[in-house]
Write a protein that holds these residues in place. Structure first.
Motif, PDB file in Angstrom:
ATOM      1  N   ILE A  95      45.873  17.055 -18.789  1.00 46.55           N
ATOM      2  CA  ILE A  95      45.207  16.819 -17.118  1.00 46.55           C
ATOM      3  C   ILE A  95      45.082  18.508 -16.699  1.00 46.55           C
ATOM      4  N   ASN A  96      45.576  19.529 -16.710  1.00 46.18           N
ATOM      5  CA  ASN A  96      45.880  21.040 -16.481  1.00 46.18           C
ATOM      6  C   ASN A  96      45.542  21.605 -18.107  1.00 46.18           C
ATOM      7  N   PRO A  97      44.439  22.396 -17.664  1.00 42.53           N
ATOM      8  CA  PRO A  97      44.282  23.420 -19.178  1.00 42.53           C
ATOM      9  C   PRO A  97      45.948  24.008 -19.184  1.00 42.53           C
ATOM     10  N   ALA A  98      45.867  24.390 -18.246  1.00 40.48           N
ATOM     11  CA  ALA A  98      47.678  26.055 -18.889  1.00 40.48           C
ATOM     12  C   ALA A  98      47.947  24.973 -19.354  1.00 40.48           C
ATOM     13  N   VAL A  99      48.460  23.881 -19.363  1.00 41.51           N
ATOM     14  CA  VAL A  99      49.477  22.773 -19.990  1.00 41.51           C
ATOM     15  C   VAL A  99      48.816  22.990 -21.438  1.00 41.51           C
ATOM     16  N   THR A 100      47.639  22.980 -21.374  1.00 40.74           N
ATOM     17  CA  THR A 100      46.971  22.171 -23.086  1.00 40.74           C
ATOM     18  C   THR A 100      46.859  24.169 -23.654  1.00 40.74           C
ATOM     19  N   PHE A 101      47.080  24.528 -22.624  1.00 43.68           N
ATOM     20  CA  PHE A 101      46.978  26.459 -23.593  1.00 43.68           C
ATOM     21  C   PHE A 101      48.857  26.502 -23.420  1.00 43.68           C
ATOM     22  N   GLY A 102      49.443  25.962 -22.780  1.00 43.63           N
ATOM     23  CA  GLY A 102      50.545  26.435 -23.138  1.00 43.63           C
ATOM     24  C   GLY A 102      51.469  25.858 -24.768  1.00 43.63           C
ATOM     25  N   LEU A 103      50.914  24.363 -24.317  1.00 46.92           N
ATOM     26  CA  LEU A 103      51.447  23.200 -25.960  1.00 46.92           C
ATOM     27  C   LEU A 103      50.553  24.147 -27.080  1.00 46.92           C
ATOM     28  N   PHE A 104      49.257  24.329 -27.298  1.00 43.62           N
ATOM     29  CA  PHE A 104      48.576  25.489 -28.384  1.00 43.62           C
ATOM     30  C   PHE A 104      49.454  26.769 -28.439  1.00 43.62           C
ATOM     31  N   THR A 112      41.021  23.272 -32.088  1.00 46.26           N
ATOM     32  CA  THR A 112      40.413  22.425 -32.547  1.00 46.26           C
ATOM     33  C   THR A 112      40.582  21.262 -31.016  1.00 46.26           C
ATOM     34  N   ARG A 113      41.684  21.129 -31.080  1.00 52.96           N
ATOM     35  CA  ARG A 113      42.316  20.313 -30.443  1.00 52.96           C
ATOM     36  C   ARG A 113      42.179  20.663 -28.621  1.00 52.96           C
ATOM     37  N   ALA A 114      42.885  21.762 -28.704  1.00 56.24           N
ATOM     38  CA  ALA A 114      43.321  22.290 -27.673  1.00 56.24           C
ATOM     39  C   ALA A 114      42.092  22.983 -26.828  1.00 56.24           C
ATOM     40  N   LEU A 115      40.615  23.854 -27.423  1.00 53.67           N
ATOM     41  CA  LEU A 115      39.787  23.708 -27.063  1.00 53.67           C
ATOM     42  C   LEU A 115      38.671  22.507 -26.656  1.00 53.67           C
ATOM     43  N   TYR A 116      38.797  21.870 -26.764  1.00 52.09           N
ATOM     44  CA  TYR A 116      37.920  20.620 -26.485  1.00 52.09           C
ATOM     45  C   TYR A 116      38.883  19.926 -25.514  1.00 52.09           C
ATOM     46  N   ILE A 118      40.399  21.577 -23.698  1.00 47.41           N
ATOM     47  CA  ILE A 118      40.269  22.620 -22.524  1.00 47.41           C
ATOM     48  C   ILE A 118      38.629  22.331 -21.082  1.00 47.41           C
ATOM     49  N   VAL A 119      37.885  22.072 -22.123  1.00 47.68           N
ATOM     50  CA  VAL A 119      36.354  21.776 -22.294  1.00 47.68           C
ATOM     51  C   VAL A 119      36.289  21.186 -20.703  1.00 47.68           C
ATOM     52  N   ILE A 120      37.252  19.455 -21.549  1.00 49.27           N
ATOM     53  CA  ILE A 120      37.118  18.327 -21.080  1.00 49.27           C
ATOM     54  C   ILE A 120      37.677  18.489 -19.931  1.00 49.27           C
ATOM     55  N   GLN A 121      38.743  18.356 -19.898  1.00 50.31           N
ATOM     56  CA  GLN A 121      39.727  18.838 -18.829  1.00 50.31           C
ATOM     57  C   GLN A 121      38.295  19.739 -18.141  1.00 50.31           C
ATOM     58  N   CYS A 122      38.097  20.584 -17.961  1.00 44.91           N
ATOM     59  CA  CYS A 122      37.313  21.625 -16.759  1.00 44.91           C
ATOM     60  C   CYS A 122      35.803  20.782 -16.237  1.00 44.91           C
ATOM     61  N   LEU A 123      35.083  19.653 -17.722  1.00 41.78           N
ATOM     62  CA  LEU A 123      34.219  18.655 -17.231  1.00 41.78           C
ATOM     63  C   LEU A 123      34.717  17.930 -16.182  1.00 41.78           C
ATOM     64  N   GLY A 124      35.388  17.093 -16.344  1.00 40.31           N
ATOM     65  CA  GLY A 124      36.466  16.226 -15.820  1.00 40.31           C
ATOM     66  C   GLY A 124      36.357  16.777 -14.066  1.00 40.31           C
ATOM     67  N   ALA A 125      37.242  17.975 -14.033  1.00 43.85           N
ATOM     68  CA  ALA A 125      36.994  18.329 -12.612  1.00 43.85           C
ATOM     69  C   ALA A 125      36.108  18.251 -11.653  1.00 43.85           C
ATOM     70  N   ILE A 126      35.065  19.031 -12.761  1.00 41.38           N
ATOM     71  CA  ILE A 126      33.602  19.531 -12.058  1.00 41.38           C
ATOM     72  C   ILE A 126      33.191  18.061 -11.422  1.00 41.38           C
ATOM     73  N   CYS A 127      33.325  16.958 -12.098  1.00 45.73           N
ATOM     74  CA  CYS A 127      32.694  15.674 -11.862  1.00 45.73           C
ATOM     75  C   CYS A 127      33.122  15.269 -10.764  1.00 45.73           C
ATOM     76  N   GLY A 128      34.586  15.633 -11.006  1.00 47.51           N
ATOM     77  CA  GLY A 128      35.454  14.921  -9.874  1.00 47.51           C
ATOM     78  C   GLY A 128      35.177  15.166  -8.693  1.00 47.51           C
ATOM     79  N   ALA A 129      35.276  16.564  -8.187  1.00 48.58           N
ATOM     80  CA  ALA A 129      34.638  17.033  -7.135  1.00 48.58           C
ATOM     81  C   ALA A 129      33.410  17.148  -6.708  1.00 48.58           C
ATOM     82  N   GLY A 130      32.686  16.927  -7.711  1.00 50.37           N
ATOM     83  CA  GLY A 130      31.036  16.874  -7.669  1.00 50.37           C
ATOM     84  C   GLY A 130      30.759  15.573  -7.103  1.00 50.37           C
TER      85      GLY A 130
END
Length: 191
Positions: A95-104, A112-116, A118-130
């Motif tokens: 759910i949080n890019p920081a968690v994903t980065f730490g696990l990477f 590959t999985r970490a980058l995807y 992080i991108v999808i988490q940021c898109l989800g956050a942008i859409c939720g706020a939008g």
């Protein structure tokens, strides 16, 4: 004859092998895409519910007429609890890019999985706020869009320090909760 249960000594437990840096083959697997969908939905719902809660508190005539500050804390904590529970078996419940980065960094995820993620988490956050902003531009802007501001009397450095410590605690908690050796190491605790 009484047979006692045998517990494996922590010395014999092995961590899973580190994730490969690049794993292009996982782009073809359904589990990879399903995990991306789960991360998007979880991050979307987290931002959507929590920002709406902050908006509701800020729109109330006073804190007693709403869920108040404790309600905001419960919304954040409850959403993380529910969403991690729902997505842990699908995507790991980052759910949080920081968690994903730490696990990477710990080599528990491929690049590959970490980058995807992080991108999808940021898109989800942008859409939720939008989506929240789409409900009403004026109340959204009045409440600062759910963005954090540093309280009077604190500097931006204080706010940054609090975010760094909070993020460390979050990532440390995830690492502690997912430690493969934890059950064996803590087996001396009576149950």
């Amino acid at each position: 004859m009484v047979v006692e249960s045998f517990q494996l000594h922590p010395f014999f437990l092995k961590e899973p092998p580190p994730a490969p840096l690049f794993e292009p083959g996982e782009l073809k697997s359904w589990s990879f895409w399903r995990s991306r969908i789960a991360e998007f939905i979880a991050t979307f719902l987290f931002l959507y519910i929590t920002i709406l809660t902050v908006k509701g508190v800020n729109r109330a005539p006073n804190k007693c007429a709403s869920v108040g500050i404790q309600g905001i804390a419960w919304a954040f904590g409850g959403m993380i609890f529910a969403l991690v529970y729902c997505t842990a078996g699908i995507s790991g419940g980052h759910i949080n890019p920081a968690v994903t980065f730490g696990l990477f960094l710990a080599r528990k995820l491929s690049l590959t999985r970490a980058l995807y993620y992080i991108v999808i988490q940021c898109l989800g956050a942008i859409c939720g706020a939008g989506v929240v902003k789409g409900f009403g531009k004026s109340p959204y802007e009045v409440s600062g869009g759910g963005a954090y501001v540093v309280a009077h009397g604190y500097t931006k450095g204080d706010g940054l320090g609090a975010e760094i410590v909070g993020t460390f605690v979050l990532v440390y908690t995830v690492f502690s909760a997912t430690d493969a050796k934890r059950n064996a190491r803590d087996s001396h605790v009576p149950r």
